[in-house]
Design an enzyme around this catalytic site. Sequence first.
Site, PDB file in Angstrom:
ATOM      1  N   CYS A 194     -26.487 -18.937 -45.917  1.00 47.71           N
ATOM      2  CA  CYS A 194     -27.406 -17.818 -46.137  1.00 47.71           C
ATOM      3  C   CYS A 194     -28.677 -17.904 -45.294  1.00 47.71           C
ATOM      4  O   CYS A 194     -29.074 -16.933 -44.658  1.00 47.71           O
ATOM      5  CB  CYS A 194     -27.733 -17.668 -47.617  1.00 47.71           C
ATOM      6  SG  CYS A 194     -28.606 -19.070 -48.351  1.00 47.71           S
TER       7      CYS A 194
ATOM      8  N   HIS B 280     -30.610 -19.171 -52.554  1.00 48.93           N
ATOM      9  CA  HIS B 280     -29.875 -18.159 -51.790  1.00 48.93           C
ATOM     10  C   HIS B 280     -30.852 -17.139 -51.226  1.00 48.93           C
ATOM     11  O   HIS B 280     -31.833 -16.779 -51.882  1.00 48.93           O
ATOM     12  CB  HIS B 280     -28.838 -17.468 -52.679  1.00 48.93           C
ATOM     13  CG  HIS B 280     -27.878 -16.616 -51.920  1.00 48.93           C
ATOM     14  ND1 HIS B 280     -27.005 -17.124 -50.990  1.00 48.93           N
ATOM     15  CD2 HIS B 280     -27.658 -15.271 -51.942  1.00 48.93           C
ATOM     16  CE1 HIS B 280     -26.277 -16.147 -50.483  1.00 48.93           C
ATOM     17  NE2 HIS B 280     -26.653 -15.003 -51.049  1.00 48.93           N
TER      18      HIS B 280
ATOM     19  N   HIS C 221     -26.189 -10.715 -46.853  1.00 48.79           N
ATOM     20  CA  HIS C 221     -26.306 -12.159 -47.031  1.00 48.79           C
ATOM     21  C   HIS C 221     -25.007 -12.824 -46.616  1.00 48.79           C
ATOM     22  O   HIS C 221     -23.991 -12.157 -46.413  1.00 48.79           O
ATOM     23  CB  HIS C 221     -26.650 -12.490 -48.488  1.00 48.79           C
ATOM     24  CG  HIS C 221     -25.650 -11.982 -49.478  1.00 48.79           C
ATOM     25  ND1 HIS C 221     -24.987 -12.812 -50.354  1.00 48.79           N
ATOM     26  CD2 HIS C 221     -25.175 -10.733 -49.743  1.00 48.79           C
ATOM     27  CE1 HIS C 221     -24.169 -12.088 -51.111  1.00 48.79           C
ATOM     28  NE2 HIS C 221     -24.270 -10.830 -50.761  1.00 48.79           N
TER      29      HIS C 221
END
Length: 154
Positions: free
Chosen positions: A51, A102, A114
């Site tokens: 990510c 994340h 993402h």
Amino acid sequence: MKKLIISIFGAAVLFTSGATSTEASTINTMVNNMTGIPYKWGGTTMAGFDCSGFMRYLFNKYSIELPRTSQQQAKAGTPVAKTNIRTGDLVFFNTTGKGISHAGVYIGGGQFAHASSSKGVSITKLSNPYFNDRYVTARRVTGQFMYNKMIGKI
């Protein structure tokens, strides 16, 4: 004089239309072209992204340098209230129960892009129950000029 004005106007139209065709892709176009690239732990290239590596890669296209990890990226720029998020803002989530783990980038329309560990580079609604429940913060790392570039205004 009239011919000179028409010539200048015509040159301006040609110059402007040519500039847009060579302009860098908008962030949405870039994301759409990268959808499906596999997830790779520690990945920072088109061969695979994690990510934060994906965020670094995208923002590098706009000459914006981001720290390497999602925890570090969440300290960059300035905080943005969830109600004020705009295209190009970073969004962060706690997916492990141990703090920010994340990162994604808001692309408008209630969606963010993402690098998902299960789907690779993908687009997800910010209102998705999984991510909505794990949302922590958003950060703005772009000024007005880069924002305009990201959305294709310049």
